[in-house]
Design an enzyme around this catalytic site. Structure first.
Site, PDB file in Angstrom:
ATOM      1  N   LYS A 270      -7.353 -32.437  19.534  1.00  0.00           N
ATOM      2  CA  LYS A 270      -8.768 -32.803  19.386  1.00  0.00           C
ATOM      3  C   LYS A 270      -9.506 -31.649  18.726  1.00  0.00           C
ATOM      4  CE  LYS A 270     -12.945 -33.666  22.152  1.00  0.00           C
ATOM      5  NZ  LYS A 270     -13.485 -33.764  23.533  1.00  0.00           N
ATOM      6  N   ASP A 275     -19.979 -31.148  19.578  1.00  0.00           N
ATOM      7  CA  ASP A 275     -20.145 -32.398  20.305  1.00  0.00           C
ATOM      8  C   ASP A 275     -21.551 -32.475  20.892  1.00  0.00           C
ATOM      9  OD1 ASP A 275     -19.886 -34.731  21.716  1.00  0.00           O
ATOM     10  OD2 ASP A 275     -18.730 -33.835  23.358  1.00  0.00           O
ATOM     11  N   LYS A 282     -26.088 -35.232  24.960  1.00  0.00           N
ATOM     12  CA  LYS A 282     -25.984 -34.352  26.125  1.00  0.00           C
ATOM     13  C   LYS A 282     -27.373 -33.788  26.454  1.00  0.00           C
ATOM     14  CE  LYS A 282     -21.222 -32.882  25.158  1.00  0.00           C
ATOM     15  NZ  LYS A 282     -20.558 -33.392  26.358  1.00  0.00           N
ATOM     16  N   ASP A 293     -15.206 -27.587  21.641  1.00  0.00           N
ATOM     17  CA  ASP A 293     -14.530 -28.881  21.785  1.00  0.00           C
ATOM     18  C   ASP A 293     -13.410 -29.064  20.767  1.00  0.00           C
ATOM     19  OD1 ASP A 293     -14.484 -30.948  23.562  1.00  0.00           O
ATOM     20  OD2 ASP A 293     -16.014 -32.160  22.587  1.00  0.00           O
ATOM     21  N   ASP A 353     -20.195 -40.152  24.189  1.00  0.00           N
ATOM     22  CA  ASP A 353     -19.798 -38.794  24.573  1.00  0.00           C
ATOM     23  C   ASP A 353     -18.350 -38.740  25.047  1.00  0.00           C
ATOM     24  OD1 ASP A 353     -20.209 -36.106  24.831  1.00  0.00           O
ATOM     25  OD2 ASP A 353     -21.120 -36.214  26.818  1.00  0.00           O
ATOM     26  N   GLU A 355     -15.934 -39.193  23.003  1.00  0.00           N
ATOM     27  CA  GLU A 355     -15.463 -39.320  21.623  1.00  0.00           C
ATOM     28  C   GLU A 355     -14.072 -38.765  21.395  1.00  0.00           C
ATOM     29  OE1 GLU A 355     -16.006 -35.190  21.898  1.00  0.00           O
ATOM     30  OE2 GLU A 355     -17.291 -36.796  22.660  1.00  0.00           O
ATOM     31  N   ARG A 357     -11.131 -39.091  22.848  1.00  0.00           N
ATOM     32  CA  ARG A 357      -9.994 -40.032  22.849  1.00  0.00           C
ATOM     33  C   ARG A 357      -9.998 -40.895  21.587  1.00  0.00           C
ATOM     34  NH1 ARG A 357     -11.832 -42.056  28.546  1.00  0.00           N
ATOM     35  NH2 ARG A 357     -12.612 -39.916  28.426  1.00  0.00           N
TER      36      ARG A 357
END
Length: 511
Positions: A270, A275, A282, A293, A353, A355, A357
């Site tokens: 990933k 993010d 958030k 992230d 959020d 995201e 996966r």
């Protein structure tokens, strides 16, 4: 790009047999508990007995002493503290790191570190050297702004004679640290310095010297939409900003002797460079730190770098970095959208959020399809995926095997490798309900991105989603999902580069 900190044996890293060598301006000694009876170098033992009567604090915090028996007449004692049966070799790494940090604070530029072999930890010398080098890491953006070299010469002393075994350990440590620098540079770079396009530039520069690794970059918007539609959806609000536009980076390491290959390691990371949470933005200050992230993709790059340097003949390695930015804006993907994955399964968005996966899903599908034509594959996904993993396991990695990997006792072997090199893993079991909870709720939905009514098992159900969306559910292919949300390192700490060391240890990358 500022050059990486280069460690080269017999250029700026040396194996030293004389603790009084004039080439050094001080000595660092890891101090083990007295009850372990770890032998001390000649002359130093009686000196430590003497100062122990002066200050019992030498077994609690790093201290600096004037000592005539060592180079530079300065001795840093860095204690491990009490070691119990519940500790692993990480206590040695931390002592080495703190000792080197204290030496630099004292002004040493040419420290000599005593690396004793301790029976309790078979890889203790390797880990001690890695802890020492970790203390020397300078973030990329500091290196680019100024000359931040913090040492001139480093020496490692094991005993009073040179051995091939110790030289091999030092060479392994240098290679591993070089690979961890790649990981930390990418993971720790701010959202602009390590945007997707900048990561690609960094990777091309980093692997330029490694002819055994090939790099393929997919950045065409139409190709991404066609072959990586879930990633493209996550990146939709960012795609009009060229430097933020998504990229898929495929790295492939090939052995110099293909006939010796016995295993294929396939990794998907990933790489969400920032993010915001997207439309589910958030709040309450939780956006700070979200440039980390991308630690999963950074770790994939680091593992490939270790293979490029150490050249394991028995491995073929495929790494995929899923680079994108989860921005918010008029073109954001939103909850209630129905997306069609590359595997053909429809996915209902329920929380933008979640995201990560989606960013990995299509790449995992492609890797799964390729796995059917390679020798003895093992697939990994590596991601800072869920806060739930951090809540469950703190600063340790959650390792989740599918049924095929579990049948080989993989999770326990990975956990042992982690304990050997100072990276902690907790094995978490993926159960049938972790797959079932991802089944779509509305007519026409194959899967939900995330079951918002779920009250528990959030990191396991994320693994379940990846298994289902990629088609792994129907295949007998070894697969492990590593959730590093708690172990990757958050500001103000530097990135840990987990799980590069453990994967190298488990898959026998070391010399």
């Amino acid at each position: 790009m500022a050059p990486a900190q280069e460690y080269k044996l017999y250029e700026n890293i040396f194996i030293e047999t004389n603790l009084q060598s004039a080439d050094y301006d001080g000595v660092v000694l890891i101090l083990y508990p007295e009850e372990m009876n770890v032998a001390l170098p000649r002359d130093i033992g009686s000196y430590i007995d003497k100062i122990n009567k002066l200050d019992k604090n030498i077994h609690k915090v790093p201290t600096v002493w004037n000592c005539d028996y060592v180079a530079g007449q300065r001795l840093v004692l860095s204690p491990t503290g009490k070691i119990t049966p519940y500790h692993d070799v990480k206590v040695v790494k931390e002592a080495a790191k703190k000792g080197m940090t204290r030496a630099m604070e004292a002004g040493m530029k040419r420290p000599l570190i005593v690396i004793k072999h301790v029976v309790d930890y078979s890889d203790g010398q390797l880990v001690s050297i890695l802890g020492t080098l970790e203390a020397l890491y300078v973030p990329l953006q500091m290196r680019e702004r100024q000359d931040s070299k913090n040492f001139i010469r480093i020496g490692f002393h094991a005993e009073e004679k040179r051995t091939e075994a110790f030289e091999r350990i030092v060479r392994n440590a240098i290679a591993l640290e070089r690979s961890r620098i790649v990981t930390r540079d990418i993971a720790g770079g701010d959202p602009e310095r390590m945007s997707p396009i900048k990561i690609v530039e960094y990777l091309k520069s980093s692997f330029d010297e490694n002819t055994n690794v090939t790099i393929k970059v997919i950045d065409d918007e139409e190709e991404l939409a066609e072959n990586y539609p879930l990633l493209a959806a996550v990146n939709r609000a960012a795609t009009r900003v060229e430097r933020h536009r998504a990229r898929i980076v495929e790295l492939e390491y090939n052995s110099s002797d293909p006939n010796r290959v016995t295993e294929t390691v396939m990794l998907v990371g990933k790489g969400v460079t920032y993010d915001t949470g997207g439309a589910d933005i958030k709040i309450q200050g939780k956006m700070a730190g979200m440039s980390r992230d991308k630690c999963g993709a950074a770790a994939v790059a680091g593992f490939l770098k270790a293979c490029a340097i150490l050249k394991p003949p028995h491995l073929k390695v495929v790494g995929v970095l899923c680079l994108c930015r989860n921005s918010c804006g008029a073109d954001s993907y939103v909850s209630d959208e129905l997306l069609v994955s590359k595997s053909g399964k429809t996915v209902r968005v329920t929380n933008t959020d979640a995201e990560g996966r989606l960013a990995m899903a299509d790449a995992l599908y492609h890797v799964t399809e390729k796995a059917g034509s390679v020798l003895n594959p093992h697939i990994y996904t590596i991601a800072t995926l869920t806060g739930h993993a951090a809540a469950c396991y703190g600063s340790y990695t959650a390792a989740m095997d599918n049924h095929s990997a579990r049948a080989t006792n993989h999770g326990s072997r990975l956990q042992l490798s982690g304990a050997s090199v100072g990276e902690g893993f907790d094995v978490s079991t993926v159960r049938s309900e972790d797959l079932a909870v991802n089944v779509g709720k509305c007519m026409g939905d194959d899967l939900v991105q995330y079951d918002t009514s779920a009250k528990c098992r959030n990191h396991q159900l994320a693994a379940g989603f990846l298994i289902k969306v990629s088609g792994l559910e129907e295949k007998n292919i070894k697969y492990t999902h590593l959730d590093i949300a708690g172990s990757a390192g958050m500001p103000p700490d530097e990135p840990t580069a987990v799980p590069v060391l453990s994967l190298c240890h488990l898959h026998k990358v070391l010399l």
